[in-house]
Design a protein around this motif. Structure first.
Motif, PDB file in Angstrom:
ATOM      1  N   MET A 246      -1.813  -6.729  -1.528  1.00 13.74           N
ATOM      2  CA  MET A 246      -2.399  -6.910  -2.155  1.00 13.74           C
ATOM      3  C   MET A 246      -4.017  -6.667  -2.248  1.00 13.74           C
ATOM      4  SD  MET A 246      -3.825 -10.853  -3.583  1.00 13.74           S
ATOM      5  CE  MET A 246      -5.145 -10.656  -1.774  1.00 13.74           C
ATOM      6  N   TYR A 247      -4.293  -6.060  -1.278  1.00 12.31           N
ATOM      7  CA  TYR A 247      -5.771  -5.476  -1.412  1.00 12.31           C
ATOM      8  C   TYR A 247      -5.862  -3.667  -1.194  1.00 12.31           C
ATOM      9  CZ  TYR A 247      -8.121 -10.117   0.048  1.00 12.31           C
ATOM     10  OH  TYR A 247      -8.783 -11.480   0.167  1.00 12.31           O
ATOM     11  N   ALA A 248      -4.940  -3.458  -1.129  1.00 13.53           N
ATOM     12  CA  ALA A 248      -4.589  -2.159  -1.916  1.00 13.53           C
ATOM     13  C   ALA A 248      -3.688  -1.770  -2.588  1.00 13.53           C
ATOM     14  CB  ALA A 248      -2.928  -1.637  -0.676  1.00 13.53           C
ATOM     15  N   ARG A 249      -3.806  -2.685  -3.770  1.00 13.05           N
ATOM     16  CA  ARG A 249      -3.401  -2.407  -4.680  1.00 13.05           C
ATOM     17  C   ARG A 249      -4.884  -2.730  -5.488  1.00 13.05           C
ATOM     18  NH1 ARG A 249       1.925  -1.919  -6.563  1.00 13.05           N
ATOM     19  NH2 ARG A 249       3.284  -2.943  -4.560  1.00 13.05           N
ATOM     20  N   LEU A 250      -5.743  -3.863  -4.905  1.00 13.59           N
ATOM     21  CA  LEU A 250      -7.100  -4.096  -5.593  1.00 13.59           C
ATOM     22  C   LEU A 250      -7.628  -3.212  -5.294  1.00 13.59           C
ATOM     23  CD1 LEU A 250      -6.840  -8.104  -4.732  1.00 13.59           C
ATOM     24  CD2 LEU A 250      -7.271  -6.805  -6.804  1.00 13.59           C
ATOM     25  N   ARG A 251      -7.509  -2.191  -4.539  1.00 11.97           N
ATOM     26  CA  ARG A 251      -8.651  -0.788  -4.371  1.00 11.97           C
ATOM     27  C   ARG A 251      -8.419   0.049  -5.242  1.00 11.97           C
ATOM     28  NH1 ARG A 251      -8.321  -3.045   0.694  1.00 11.97           N
ATOM     29  NH2 ARG A 251      -6.810  -1.498   2.047  1.00 11.97           N
ATOM     30  N   LYS A 252      -7.030   0.466  -5.334  1.00  7.32           N
ATOM     31  CA  LYS A 252      -6.299   1.643  -5.793  1.00  7.32           C
ATOM     32  C   LYS A 252      -7.138   1.436  -6.809  1.00  7.32           C
ATOM     33  CE  LYS A 252      -2.290   4.281  -6.536  1.00  7.32           C
ATOM     34  NZ  LYS A 252      -0.916   3.723  -6.294  1.00  7.32           N
ATOM     35  N   TYR A 253      -6.746   0.290  -8.076  1.00 11.40           N
ATOM     36  CA  TYR A 253      -6.903   0.248  -8.969  1.00 11.40           C
ATOM     37  C   TYR A 253      -8.652   0.219  -9.656  1.00 11.40           C
ATOM     38  CZ  TYR A 253      -6.275  -2.081 -13.754  1.00 11.40           C
ATOM     39  OH  TYR A 253      -6.358  -2.414 -15.003  1.00 11.40           O
ATOM     40  N   ALA A 254      -9.573  -0.285  -8.806  1.00  8.51           N
ATOM     41  CA  ALA A 254     -10.872   0.004  -8.749  1.00  8.51           C
ATOM     42  C   ALA A 254     -11.130   1.329  -8.200  1.00  8.51           C
ATOM     43  CB  ALA A 254     -11.140  -1.266  -7.532  1.00  8.51           C
TER      44      ALA A 254
ATOM     45  N   CYS B 175      -2.698  -4.938 -10.607  1.00  7.86           N
ATOM     46  CA  CYS B 175      -3.107  -3.769 -10.399  1.00  7.86           C
ATOM     47  C   CYS B 175      -1.712  -3.414  -9.910  1.00  7.86           C
ATOM     48  CB  CYS B 175      -3.410  -4.101  -9.170  1.00  7.86           C
ATOM     49  SG  CYS B 175      -5.274  -4.242  -9.790  1.00  7.86           S
ATOM     50  N   ALA B 176      -0.489  -4.357 -10.281  1.00  8.31           N
ATOM     51  CA  ALA B 176       0.477  -3.815  -9.951  1.00  8.31           C
ATOM     52  C   ALA B 176       1.965  -2.999 -10.505  1.00  8.31           C
ATOM     53  CB  ALA B 176       1.999  -4.561  -9.105  1.00  8.31           C
ATOM     54  N   LYS B 177       1.489  -2.546 -11.780  1.00  5.65           N
ATOM     55  CA  LYS B 177       2.040  -1.961 -12.454  1.00  5.65           C
ATOM     56  C   LYS B 177       3.474  -0.930 -12.125  1.00  5.65           C
ATOM     57  CE  LYS B 177      -2.296  -2.086 -15.226  1.00  5.65           C
ATOM     58  NZ  LYS B 177      -1.866  -2.974 -16.008  1.00  5.65           N
ATOM     59  N   ASP B 178       3.101  -0.947 -11.205  1.00  3.94           N
ATOM     60  CA  ASP B 178       4.764   0.144 -10.691  1.00  3.94           C
ATOM     61  C   ASP B 178       5.977  -1.182 -11.180  1.00  3.94           C
ATOM     62  OD1 ASP B 178       3.453  -0.673  -8.706  1.00  3.94           O
ATOM     63  OD2 ASP B 178       4.357   0.028  -6.762  1.00  3.94           O
TER      64      ASP B 178
ATOM     65  N   GLN C 254     -14.279  -6.062  -0.074  1.00  4.12           N
ATOM     66  CA  GLN C 254     -15.631  -4.175  -0.379  1.00  4.12           C
ATOM     67  C   GLN C 254     -13.993  -3.571  -0.690  1.00  4.12           C
ATOM     68  OE1 GLN C 254     -18.205  -4.604   0.333  1.00  4.12           O
ATOM     69  NE2 GLN C 254     -18.415  -6.953   1.053  1.00  4.12           N
ATOM     70  N   GLY C 255     -15.066  -2.879  -1.482  1.00  2.00           N
ATOM     71  CA  GLY C 255     -14.633  -1.259  -2.256  1.00  2.00           C
ATOM     72  C   GLY C 255     -12.593  -1.909  -3.043  1.00  2.00           C
ATOM     73  N   CYS C 256     -12.824  -3.149  -3.819  1.00  2.00           N
ATOM     74  CA  CYS C 256     -11.754  -3.741  -4.742  1.00  2.00           C
ATOM     75  C   CYS C 256     -12.602  -3.540  -6.052  1.00  2.00           C
ATOM     76  CB  CYS C 256     -11.173  -4.874  -4.034  1.00  2.00           C
ATOM     77  SG  CYS C 256     -10.431  -4.995  -2.290  1.00  2.00           S
ATOM     78  N   GLY C 257     -14.047  -3.366  -6.163  1.00  4.02           N
ATOM     79  CA  GLY C 257     -14.428  -3.191  -7.902  1.00  4.02           C
ATOM     80  C   GLY C 257     -14.971  -4.740  -8.165  1.00  4.02           C
ATOM     81  N   LYS C 258     -15.804  -4.722  -9.688  1.00  4.87           N
ATOM     82  CA  LYS C 258     -16.079  -5.643 -10.402  1.00  4.87           C
ATOM     83  C   LYS C 258     -15.013  -7.383  -9.924  1.00  4.87           C
ATOM     84  CE  LYS C 258     -16.305  -3.316 -14.765  1.00  4.87           C
ATOM     85  NZ  LYS C 258     -16.055  -3.680 -15.410  1.00  4.87           N
ATOM     86  N   VAL C 259     -13.788  -7.121 -10.073  1.00  3.01           N
ATOM     87  CA  VAL C 259     -12.582  -7.916  -9.742  1.00  3.01           C
ATOM     88  C   VAL C 259     -13.266  -8.437  -8.740  1.00  3.01           C
ATOM     89  CG1 VAL C 259     -10.359  -6.993  -8.796  1.00  3.01           C
ATOM     90  CG2 VAL C 259     -10.590  -9.379 -10.579  1.00  3.01           C
TER      91      VAL C 259
END
Length: 311
Positions: free
Chosen positions: A301-309, A45-48, A218-223
């Protein structure tokens, strides 16, 4: 034996936290603990910051598997599952590593995973880049790649979670380090630029609880659902109210460098009894992480997971 050691100025440059997006390989024993699942998801999720070019399954051996080979195979399957949950392509990216640990300090385990590290290292060098090896397991695959082709020392930096702090007054029988002592000694002795994240006294600050996980996944999608359910299941299994999410520290090094305190110091020698020997100041320099701000790491970490989801 290892003649491909960068000079002091080049080494210092390669031990800096990179400011731009970098090429990276992850070496992971994903089936052994919940933390690898978080670290791999965080990295993807950290592609940048990270161009993850391969993820290699590492062997491990504990009560939950019958052999290091089963540990590696189950790790391979766990990594593939994470890619699927994140809707990422795993073909040509996820590889099997060693089915057993190095038998001694001079004998590599020749696998597709080790060969992929070598291939990507040379490709990076040809393009004027450095390959960062994010190692969150016993160092079998990494040390094997170095032994198979020592010239990759000239174009790689290893970022490893392992061992305990040199200031730690307990023993140094840490899981990743003891997983393959020969491989650990090889990496510390070969002269490859190394960033070390000790476990006790540093990484053990990255502790979380079931209550926090239930809120932040919560809000981080399937992963996110997978990370929550897998974590709660493992915590219940072992009777834990909290767990350290160890491996995410290596990914956070690239994403939130402001979270860390570090110094350049002489690479210690790793003795056969797993103790550190810091008496030889002629050994090459490494970057040693001595502190981490857990709030900054978890927030990112959680911000990136939520943004990715939310894509």
């Amino acid at each position: 034996m290892f003649k491909y050691q960068p000079d002091a100025l080049v080494r210092r440059e390669r031990l800096k936290t990179p400011e731009k997006r970098v090429r990276a390989v992850i070496d992971s024993d994903a089936a052994t603990e919940i933390d690898d699942h978080f670290a791999i998801s965080y990295a993807l999720c950290a592609k940048d910051k990270l161009d993850i070019q391969a993820v290699i399954a590492a062997p491990f051996f504990k009560a939950t598997v019958s052999s290091p080979e089963e540990g590696m195979t189950r790790s391979y399957e766990a990594i593939k599952n994470l890619f699927s949950l994140l809707e990422e392509k795993s073909d040509g990216v996820v590889f099997k590593g060693a089915p057993h640990f190095m038998p001694d300090r001079n004998t590599p385990v020749d696998t597709e995973g080790a060969r992929k590290i070598i291939e990507l290292a040379h490709r990076a060098k040809d393009d004027g880049e450095i390959l960062y090896i994010i190692a969150i397991a016993a160092l079998t695959n990494v040390a094997s790649a170095i032994l198979l082709d020592p010239s990759i020392i000239d174009c790689c930096t290893v970022v490893w979670l392992g061992g305990n702090a040199v200031e730690w007054h307990g023993d140094n029988n840490e899981y990743n380090l003891r997983g393959d002592l020969f491989a650990s000694q090889t990496v510390f002795d070969c002269g490859i630029p190394l960033v070390q994240f000790p476990c006790q006294m540093v990484t053990d600050h990255l502790i979380t609880t079931g209550y926090e996980l239930e809120t932040r996944c919560q809000g981080c999608g399937k992963v996110g659902a997978h990370l929550l359910n897998h974590s709660l299941s493992e915590m219940k299994r072992w009777g834990n109210e909290s767990r350290v999410i160890w491996d995410i520290i290596t990914v956070a090094f690239f994403c939130v460098p402001e979270a860390f305190g570090s110094i350049i110091r002489t690479t210690p020698r790793l003795n056969d009894d797993k103790s550190w020997d810091i008496s030889d100041n002629s050994r090459p320099e490494m970057r040693y992480i001595y502190s981490v701000n857990r709030d900054i790491v978890f927030r990112d970490m959680y911000a990136r997971l939520r943004k990715y989801a939310a894509k």
